[in-house]
Design a protein around this motif. Structure first.
Motif, PDB file in Angstrom:
ATOM      1  N   GLU A  95     -14.789  43.378  55.736  1.00 22.66           N
ATOM      2  CA  GLU A  95     -15.638  43.579  54.565  1.00 22.66           C
ATOM      3  C   GLU A  95     -17.101  43.603  54.999  1.00 22.66           C
ATOM      4  N   GLU A  96     -17.731  44.759  54.830  1.00 22.75           N
ATOM      5  CA  GLU A  96     -19.131  44.883  55.254  1.00 22.75           C
ATOM      6  C   GLU A  96     -20.116  44.671  54.117  1.00 22.75           C
ATOM      7  N   ASP A  97     -19.595  44.647  52.904  1.00 23.29           N
ATOM      8  CA  ASP A  97     -20.448  44.374  51.744  1.00 23.29           C
ATOM      9  C   ASP A  97     -20.721  42.857  51.715  1.00 23.29           C
ATOM     10  N   PRO A  98     -21.974  42.444  51.725  1.00 21.39           N
ATOM     11  CA  PRO A  98     -22.239  41.000  51.710  1.00 21.39           C
ATOM     12  C   PRO A  98     -21.930  40.335  50.364  1.00 21.39           C
ATOM     13  N   ALA A  99     -21.675  41.132  49.331  1.00 25.09           N
ATOM     14  CA  ALA A  99     -21.525  40.549  47.989  1.00 25.09           C
ATOM     15  C   ALA A  99     -20.388  39.512  47.883  1.00 25.09           C
ATOM     16  N   PRO A 100     -19.191  39.786  48.391  1.00 25.10           N
ATOM     17  CA  PRO A 100     -18.097  38.834  48.125  1.00 25.10           C
ATOM     18  C   PRO A 100     -18.331  37.428  48.682  1.00 25.10           C
ATOM     19  N   LEU A 101     -18.846  37.314  49.921  1.00 28.44           N
ATOM     20  CA  LEU A 101     -18.977  35.981  50.533  1.00 28.44           C
ATOM     21  C   LEU A 101     -20.404  35.669  50.993  1.00 28.44           C
ATOM     22  N   GLY A 102     -21.360  36.469  50.624  1.00 26.74           N
ATOM     23  CA  GLY A 102     -22.747  36.176  51.000  1.00 26.74           C
ATOM     24  C   GLY A 102     -23.194  36.886  52.259  1.00 26.74           C
ATOM     25  N   SER A 103     -22.263  37.268  53.121  1.00 30.13           N
ATOM     26  CA  SER A 103     -22.581  38.074  54.309  1.00 30.13           C
ATOM     27  C   SER A 103     -21.288  38.765  54.755  1.00 30.13           C
ATOM     28  N   PRO A 104     -21.391  39.823  55.549  1.00 28.82           N
ATOM     29  CA  PRO A 104     -20.181  40.547  55.971  1.00 28.82           C
ATOM     30  C   PRO A 104     -19.217  39.638  56.745  1.00 28.82           C
ATOM     31  N   PHE A 105     -17.950  40.026  56.757  1.00 33.03           N
ATOM     32  CA  PHE A 105     -16.936  39.166  57.392  1.00 33.03           C
ATOM     33  C   PHE A 105     -15.683  39.967  57.689  1.00 33.03           C
ATOM     34  N   PHE A 106     -14.790  39.368  58.453  1.00 32.55           N
ATOM     35  CA  PHE A 106     -13.428  39.888  58.528  1.00 32.55           C
ATOM     36  C   PHE A 106     -12.448  38.734  58.585  1.00 32.55           C
ATOM     37  N   ILE A 107     -11.190  39.070  58.262  1.00 31.78           N
ATOM     38  CA  ILE A 107     -10.136  38.055  58.173  1.00 31.78           C
ATOM     39  C   ILE A 107      -8.963  38.501  59.042  1.00 31.78           C
ATOM     40  N   GLY A 108      -8.441  37.561  59.803  1.00 34.48           N
ATOM     41  CA  GLY A 108      -7.277  37.845  60.637  1.00 34.48           C
ATOM     42  C   GLY A 108      -6.346  36.652  60.654  1.00 34.48           C
ATOM     43  N   THR A 109      -5.248  36.791  61.380  1.00 39.31           N
ATOM     44  CA  THR A 109      -4.280  35.688  61.441  1.00 39.31           C
ATOM     45  C   THR A 109      -4.740  34.637  62.448  1.00 39.31           C
ATOM     46  N   GLU A 110      -4.358  33.393  62.176  1.00 42.84           N
ATOM     47  CA  GLU A 110      -4.675  32.310  63.113  1.00 42.84           C
ATOM     48  C   GLU A 110      -3.509  32.113  64.081  1.00 42.84           C
ATOM     49  N   LEU A 111      -3.821  32.017  65.368  1.00 40.50           N
ATOM     50  CA  LEU A 111      -2.807  31.643  66.356  1.00 40.50           C
ATOM     51  C   LEU A 111      -2.924  30.130  66.488  1.00 40.50           C
ATOM     52  N   ARG A 112      -1.920  29.418  65.989  1.00 37.98           N
ATOM     53  CA  ARG A 112      -2.071  27.968  65.799  1.00 37.98           C
ATOM     54  C   ARG A 112      -1.614  27.140  66.997  1.00 37.98           C
ATOM     55  N   GLY A 113      -2.203  25.941  67.084  1.00 37.57           N
ATOM     56  CA  GLY A 113      -1.771  24.960  68.071  1.00 37.57           C
ATOM     57  C   GLY A 113      -2.204  25.294  69.492  1.00 37.57           C
ATOM     58  N   LEU A 114      -3.252  26.082  69.613  1.00 35.18           N
ATOM     59  CA  LEU A 114      -3.688  26.521  70.942  1.00 35.18           C
ATOM     60  C   LEU A 114      -5.113  26.050  71.226  1.00 35.18           C
ATOM     61  N   GLN A 115      -5.519  26.180  72.463  1.00 32.34           N
ATOM     62  CA  GLN A 115      -6.837  25.730  72.907  1.00 32.34           C
ATOM     63  C   GLN A 115      -7.642  26.898  73.472  1.00 32.34           C
ATOM     64  N   THR A 116      -8.965  26.749  73.444  1.00 30.29           N
ATOM     65  CA  THR A 116      -9.819  27.679  74.199  1.00 30.29           C
ATOM     66  C   THR A 116     -10.725  26.937  75.178  1.00 30.29           C
ATOM     67  N   ALA A 117     -10.918  25.647  74.985  1.00 28.35           N
ATOM     68  CA  ALA A 117     -11.950  24.915  75.726  1.00 28.35           C
ATOM     69  C   ALA A 117     -11.634  24.814  77.218  1.00 28.35           C
ATOM     70  N   PRO A 118     -12.572  25.226  78.082  1.00 27.76           N
ATOM     71  CA  PRO A 118     -12.343  25.089  79.529  1.00 27.76           C
ATOM     72  C   PRO A 118     -12.040  23.646  79.946  1.00 27.76           C
ATOM     73  N   ALA A 119     -12.682  22.672  79.292  1.00 28.22           N
ATOM     74  CA  ALA A 119     -12.450  21.271  79.662  1.00 28.22           C
ATOM     75  C   ALA A 119     -10.988  20.887  79.450  1.00 28.22           C
ATOM     76  N   GLN A 120     -10.388  21.402  78.371  1.00 28.43           N
ATOM     77  CA  GLN A 120      -8.959  21.126  78.109  1.00 28.43           C
ATOM     78  C   GLN A 120      -8.093  21.781  79.178  1.00 28.43           C
ATOM     79  N   MET A 121      -8.502  22.967  79.601  1.00 28.87           N
ATOM     80  CA  MET A 121      -7.724  23.706  80.598  1.00 28.87           C
ATOM     81  C   MET A 121      -7.689  22.965  81.925  1.00 28.87           C
ATOM     82  N   LEU A 122      -8.789  22.268  82.220  1.00 30.99           N
ATOM     83  CA  LEU A 122      -8.891  21.592  83.523  1.00 30.99           C
ATOM     84  C   LEU A 122      -8.229  20.213  83.513  1.00 30.99           C
TER      85      LEU A 122
END
Lengths: 341, 148
Positions: A95-122
């Motif tokens: 959605e590029e129109d800022p009207a619905p949420l105050g600024s443009p956005f997009f929505i996708g699915t969440e991949l749950r129970g996962l990490q991104t932090a390098p500290a966790q990886m190490l």
């Protein structure tokens, strides 16, 4: 004033007009990169008598971002790679129109129970799987490099560039960022830029999709070290596939405080994995150019984050942290590549 | 000020990380508190050396300019280097030292550009000194926690 949950509910009702009893709840902001505000939430509704529940991610533009990017391109990249050998979450609505949420956005699915932090990886249990993570990380990057941007439908959403012009366009852009945003002189970066201009790389061996920020910290992994999703495509563009490889080897991603790139494996091992997966060659001189360029681009990002904090309304501490923590490391990385450290 | 400022910053950073962040229910808030703690730890490390490293660096660049000036044929650049190398740090507030440092490093960029294009042993000698000074500048700014 309506809450963000209420605004999201109203927006998704328009997208799913057949859904009944539609509800958004459990909305919570999460860390999701510095360029967009990221929230997770639960969407539930009734569809032909069946209850549907989905865990989703909202990525909304902030007033001042660390990286000034086009959300359309990010959305298109996710969509193009979804269902291919490059794991990414499914994208639903842009959605590029800022009207619905105050600024443009997009929505996708969440991949749950996962990490991104390098500290966790190490840390254990992931720390026992670093070699496997490295194999996946640079193999996936190799697959991105091997894929055809036309076949992915990304020529158009992303601006075409001729193989001989990739380096000029990227260097010109990031030099411009330094010109406009630097708060203090950058003698090491200016010397690096001069070297890059005097010693241009050969034309790209092919035009690929360049992720633009491919590094440890931008993929989702589980405790067994399996990578489930490549994130943060906001700087993706068409260009020389060596650009992503050089960026992934940047010294500032040596999270283990040693020589292992991305905190995972040696530079040579990473290159060998990428070559095997991509079917491309990482010409040593060309790759060296792109590695040095990565230091200029990195410094451009840290400089502009400091500039945004000082001059803008966004006082997110990540803008300061990236600048304070990484600028000197980035200078040292450039000196090392130029044989001057 | 006692207790020493860097000791206070370090203790507050540790408290934020070890006691306060884990007590927060939101991962986003935990992450933000963690970032603030890291900023305090960096500020603690920088606090004590902030003035001294700038004084040392400004003096080192002025020495370099004094050494380079006789070999510079461009009169505008030579004049600028002479003026900068004749100045001194008299105001020891970090902001004042930083302003001098910025002026010196901006001139260092111009000197570097100039000697790169010049032939001869003097140009190479000055260029080599500039690279050594730039390497030292990154040593002065190194942080314990930085990745490289």
């Amino acid at each position: 004033m309506a809450t963000l949950e209420e605004l999201l509910t109203d927006y998704i009702k328009l997208k799913l007009p057949a859904a009944a009893a539609l509800r958004v709840d459990q909305l919570a902001q999460i860390s999701g990169g510095a360029s967009r505000q990221t929230y997770r939430f639960r969407l539930s509704y009734e569809d032909r008598g069946k209850t549907v529940e989905r865990r989703l991610i909202l990525r909304r533009d902030p007033t001042n971002s660390l990286i000034d990017t086009d959300r359309r391109i990010e959305f298109a990249a996710y969509r193009a790679f979804y269902g291919t050998g490059v794991p990414v979450p499914e994208m639903l609505w842009l959605e590029e129109d800022p009207a619905p949420l105050g600024s443009p956005f997009f929505i996708g699915t969440e991949l749950r129970g996962l990490q991104t932090a390098p500290a966790q990886m190490l840390m254990e249990p992931c720390a026992s799987h670093l070699a496997e993570i490295a194999e996946q990380k640079w193999s996936i990057l190799g697959r991105i490099a091997a894929s055809g941007p036309r076949e992915l439908g990304l020529v158009g959403p992303m601006e075409w560039v001729e193989p001989a012009d990739c380096w000029k366009r990227e260097l010109g852009y990031w030099e411009g960022v330094l010109d406009s945003d630097e708060l203090i002189p950058q003698p090491i970066m200016r010397a690096a830029i001069r070297w890059l201009r005097y010693n241009p790389p050969p034309p790209a061996q092919k035009i690929s999709v360049v992720h633009g920020d491919y590094r440890t910290g931008n993929f989702l992994f589980d405790e067994a070290g399996k990578i489930h999703g490549i994130l943060d495509w906001e700087m993706s563009h068409l260009g020389d596939p060596l650009e992503d490889l050089g960026w992934s080897l940047n010294r500032v991603w040596c999270w283990a405080h040693d020589d292992r790139r991305g905190g995972l494996v040696s530079r040579e091992q990473a290159i060998a994995i990428w070559e095997r997966a991509s079917g491309l060659k990482a010409d040593p001189k060309a790759l060296r150019w792109w590695e040095l360029f990565a230091t200029v681009k990195g410094q451009g990002i840290w400089v502009s984050s400091a500039h945004s904090w000082e001059t803008g309304s966004n006082k997110d501490p990540i803008l300061v942290l990236s600048s304070w923590w990484l600028m000197n490391s980035q200078d040292r990385a450039a000196l090392e590549l130029m044989g001057r450290l | 000020m006692r207790p020493r400022i860097e000791a206070v910053f370090q203790a507050v950073a540790a408290d934020l990380l070890e006691r306060l962040a884990p007590a927060l229910s939101s991962s986003y808030q935990q992450g933000t508190v963690g970032m603030v703690a890291t900023l305090l730890a960096i500020a603690a490390e920088e606090w004590d050396r902030a003035a001294s490293r700038r004084i040392e660096e400004n003096a080192s660049i002025r020495d370099l300019f004094r050494d380079a000036t006789p070999a510079i044929e461009n009169s505008a650049l030579r004049q600028r280097l002479m003026e900068l190398s004749a100045a001194d740090d008299r105001d020891f507030r970090v902001s004042a030292l930083e302003a001098n440092n910025c002026a010196l490093r901006a001139a260092l960029i111009d000197l570097h550009c100039y000697v790169e294009k010049e032939a001869g042993p003097d140009a190479r000698r000055i260029e080599d000194k500039i690279w050594k000074e730039l390497a030292k500048s990154t040593e002065r700014r190194r942080l314990i926690s930085a990745p490289f």
